[in-house]
Design a protein around this motif. Structure first.
Motif, short mmCIF file in Angstrom:
data_model
loop_
_atom_site.label_atom_id
_atom_site.label_comp_id
_atom_site.label_asym_id
_atom_site.label_seq_id
_atom_site.Cartn_x
_atom_site.Cartn_y
_atom_site.Cartn_z
N ILE A 1 0.84 -1.20 0.00
CA ILE A 1 0.00 0.00 0.00
C ILE A 1 0.88 1.25 0.00
CG2 ILE A 1 -1.61 1.36 1.41
CD1 ILE A 1 -2.87 -1.39 2.23
N ASN A 2 1.90 1.27 0.85
CA ASN A 2 2.81 2.42 0.91
C ASN A 2 3.57 2.61 -0.41
OD1 ASN A 2 2.03 2.98 3.53
ND2 ASN A 2 3.71 1.83 4.44
N ALA A 3 4.00 1.50 -1.00
CA ALA A 3 4.72 1.58 -2.27
C ALA A 3 3.83 2.14 -3.37
CB ALA A 3 5.27 0.21 -2.66
N PHE A 4 2.59 1.68 -3.44
CA PHE A 4 1.67 2.21 -4.45
C PHE A 4 1.34 3.67 -4.18
CE2 PHE A 4 0.76 -2.31 -5.40
CZ PHE A 4 1.01 -2.27 -6.76
N GLU A 5 1.26 4.05 -2.92
CA GLU A 5 1.05 5.46 -2.57
C GLU A 5 2.24 6.29 -3.05
OE1 GLU A 5 -0.74 8.93 -1.15
OE2 GLU A 5 -1.56 6.96 -1.59
N GLY A 6 3.44 5.75 -2.89
CA GLY A 6 4.64 6.44 -3.38
C GLY A 6 4.61 6.63 -4.88
N LEU A 7 4.20 5.60 -5.61
CA LEU A 7 4.06 5.73 -7.07
C LEU A 7 3.04 6.81 -7.43
CD1 LEU A 7 4.04 1.99 -8.22
CD2 LEU A 7 5.77 3.71 -8.76
N SER A 8 1.93 6.80 -6.72
CA SER A 8 0.88 7.77 -6.98
C SER A 8 1.38 9.20 -6.73
CB SER A 8 -0.33 7.47 -6.10
OG SER A 8 -1.31 8.47 -6.23
N ILE A 9 2.04 9.40 -5.61
CA ILE A 9 2.59 10.72 -5.29
C ILE A 9 3.59 11.15 -6.35
CG2 ILE A 9 4.08 11.97 -3.66
CD1 ILE A 9 2.72 10.25 -1.43
N PHE A 10 4.47 10.22 -6.71
CA PHE A 10 5.51 10.54 -7.70
C PHE A 10 4.89 11.02 -9.01
CE2 PHE A 10 8.17 9.06 -11.27
CZ PHE A 10 9.28 9.87 -11.06
N PHE A 11 3.95 10.26 -9.56
CA PHE A 11 3.40 10.63 -10.86
C PHE A 11 2.46 11.82 -10.79
CE2 PHE A 11 4.66 6.20 -11.92
CZ PHE A 11 5.60 6.53 -12.88
N ARG A 12 1.86 12.09 -9.64
CA ARG A 12 1.02 13.28 -9.50
C ARG A 12 1.84 14.54 -9.32
NH1 ARG A 12 -2.68 11.23 -4.87
NH2 ARG A 12 -0.73 11.82 -3.99
#
Length: 120
Positions: free
Chosen positions: A11-22
């Motif tokens: 969950i944290n890793a996917f949140e990191g991806l989301s933050i990065f691309f946003r």
């Protein structure tokens, strides 16, 4: 308990991806270039081996940019004002992204140029 910790890690890793691309313009640009590269690969019918190399290059560039972005955010948080050593750290990290990007561009040229020449 372990599976619960693992699910939080994902969950944290996917949140990191989301933050990065946003939040990271360069990340979005590089993702776009990666997707265009995939589209060109589909059109030019690259081999399985070429797909592996292309996907490794795309992953390496995006991963390097993620590490660069994380390091920049950490440095900005630790030392918000201009600091020579922080600048050097950030410049080296950006240089790493540039390096893998240029290497990936060369690899892309090696794979795609002969295929484009065959079409002409």
């Amino acid at each position: 308990m372990k599976s619960n910790k693992m699910s939080y890690a994902f969950i944290n890793a996917f949140e990191g991806l989301s933050i990065f691309f946003r939040q990271e313009r360069n990340g979005r640009i590089q993702l776009f270039i990666g997707l265009v590269t995939i589209g060109i690969g589909i059109l030019l019918h690259v081999s399985t081996y070429e797909w592996m190399v292309i996907l490794i290059c795309i992953g390496a560039v995006l991963s390097a940019e993620m590490m660069n972005s994380a390091l920049e955010k950490l440095c900005d948080n630790l030392h918000p004002s201009i600091h020579l050593q922080i600048k050097i750290v950030k410049d080296i990290a950006a240089g790493g992204v540039l390096f893998i990007s240029v290497i990936s561009l060369v690899i892309g040229a090696i794979i795609f140029i002969p295929k484009i020449w065959q079409l002409l």
